[in-house]
Write a protein that holds these residues in place. Structure first.
Motif, mmCIF file in Angstrom:
data_model
loop_
_atom_site.group_PDB
_atom_site.id
_atom_site.type_symbol
_atom_site.label_atom_id
_atom_site.label_comp_id
_atom_site.label_asym_id
_atom_site.label_seq_id
_atom_site.Cartn_x
_atom_site.Cartn_y
_atom_site.Cartn_z
ATOM 1 N N SER A 9 0.867 -1.015 -0.217
ATOM 2 C CA SER A 9 -0.212 0.258 -0.268
ATOM 3 C C SER A 9 1.163 1.472 -0.024
ATOM 4 N N VAL A 10 -0.153 2.127 -0.348
ATOM 5 C CA VAL A 10 0.897 3.628 -0.010
ATOM 6 C C VAL A 10 0.638 4.445 0.387
ATOM 7 N N ALA A 11 1.580 5.003 1.038
ATOM 8 C CA ALA A 11 1.980 5.393 3.140
ATOM 9 C C ALA A 11 0.910 6.747 2.308
ATOM 10 N N VAL A 12 0.316 7.128 3.965
ATOM 11 C CA VAL A 12 -0.889 8.273 3.401
ATOM 12 C C VAL A 12 -0.761 9.514 4.759
ATOM 13 N N ASP A 13 -0.184 10.342 3.957
ATOM 14 C CA ASP A 13 0.072 10.967 5.139
ATOM 15 C C ASP A 13 -1.147 12.018 5.809
ATOM 16 N N GLU A 14 -1.371 11.284 6.830
ATOM 17 C CA GLU A 14 -2.987 11.659 8.386
ATOM 18 C C GLU A 14 -2.795 13.146 9.435
ATOM 19 N N LEU A 73 -2.620 18.643 -0.560
ATOM 20 C CA LEU A 73 -1.438 19.071 0.085
ATOM 21 C C LEU A 73 -1.892 19.681 1.694
ATOM 22 N N HIS A 74 -0.945 18.622 2.231
ATOM 23 C CA HIS A 74 -0.976 18.152 3.847
ATOM 24 C C HIS A 74 -0.438 19.762 4.718
ATOM 25 N N ALA A 75 -0.535 19.743 6.177
ATOM 26 C CA ALA A 75 0.280 20.406 6.944
ATOM 27 C C ALA A 75 1.490 20.598 7.180
ATOM 28 N N SER A 76 1.683 18.650 7.250
ATOM 29 C CA SER A 76 3.032 19.007 6.973
ATOM 30 C C SER A 76 3.740 18.904 6.280
ATOM 31 N N GLY A 77 3.552 19.472 4.533
ATOM 32 C CA GLY A 77 4.580 19.775 3.344
ATOM 33 C C GLY A 77 3.892 18.867 2.905
ATOM 34 N N LEU A 128 2.472 16.207 -0.035
ATOM 35 C CA LEU A 128 2.143 16.745 -1.765
ATOM 36 C C LEU A 128 1.117 15.218 -1.867
ATOM 37 N N THR A 129 -0.113 15.181 -1.954
ATOM 38 C CA THR A 129 -0.242 12.994 -2.141
ATOM 39 C C THR A 129 -1.131 13.313 -3.402
ATOM 40 N N PHE A 130 -1.130 12.565 -3.903
ATOM 41 C CA PHE A 130 -1.854 12.498 -5.850
ATOM 42 C C PHE A 130 -2.918 11.405 -5.458
ATOM 43 N N ARG A 131 -3.744 11.942 -5.318
ATOM 44 C CA ARG A 131 -5.375 10.666 -5.370
ATOM 45 C C ARG A 131 -5.459 10.628 -6.888
ATOM 46 N N GLY A 132 -5.734 9.041 -7.231
ATOM 47 C CA GLY A 132 -6.418 9.398 -8.551
ATOM 48 C C GLY A 132 -7.884 9.092 -8.870
ATOM 49 N N LYS A 133 -8.616 9.062 -9.951
ATOM 50 C CA LYS A 133 -10.148 9.462 -9.788
ATOM 51 C C LYS A 133 -11.123 8.795 -9.172
ATOM 52 N N THR A 140 2.498 9.432 -2.660
ATOM 53 C CA THR A 140 2.464 10.430 -2.024
ATOM 54 C C THR A 140 4.420 11.557 -2.206
ATOM 55 N N CYS A 141 4.426 12.827 -2.368
ATOM 56 C CA CYS A 141 5.315 13.449 -2.236
ATOM 57 C C CYS A 141 6.166 13.186 -0.600
ATOM 58 N N PRO A 142 6.889 12.912 0.033
ATOM 59 C CA PRO A 142 6.881 12.891 1.486
ATOM 60 C C PRO A 142 7.258 14.598 0.923
#
Length: 122
Positions: A2-7, A30-34, A36-41, A48-50
């Protein structure tokens, strides 16, 4: 796997962004942590870009007349060791493609816990 998800909370969202790398059309979060998550359709997390991993950012417009519809490119180079995993690919860069006529409006979200209770005035 699975892909890591920023919480951390999402602070801004841009929908329907066309990308060459990772390939596809994504909603960018764009998350508060900085991060960047790419979500599909379907809303699934594609990659996720850390946080803190973008080293260089380029805006690369193609010359006028290069094609009928002018294409704008934005590229980000990721720091060594901060590569993104997308499917079976490991990416060390992000390339976003858009038409000059595209209107991209980020949705800025109110961050939880911010702004209330104010003090201080004078």
């Amino acid at each position: 796997s699975s892909v890591a998800v920023d919480e951390t909370p999402v602070v801004a969202r841009v929908g329907g962004v066309s990308c060459l790398a990772p390939r596809g059309k994504f909603d960018l979060h764009l998350h508060a942590s900085g991060a960047l998550t790419f979500r599909g359709k379907s809303g699934d997390v594609a990659c996720t870009c850390p946080p803190g991993s973008i080293e260089l950012l380029f805006d690369l417009p193609l010359p006028l007349g290069a094609q009928k519809v002018r294409t704008l490119l934005a590229a980000a180079v990721l720091k060594q060791g901060s590569e993104m995993v997308h499917g079976k690919s490991t990416l060390s860069y992000i390339i976003i493609q858009g038409k000059e006529s595209d209107v991209v409006t980020p949705q800025i979200l109110e961050q939880a816990g911010e702004g209330g209770g104010g003090g201080g005035g004078g």
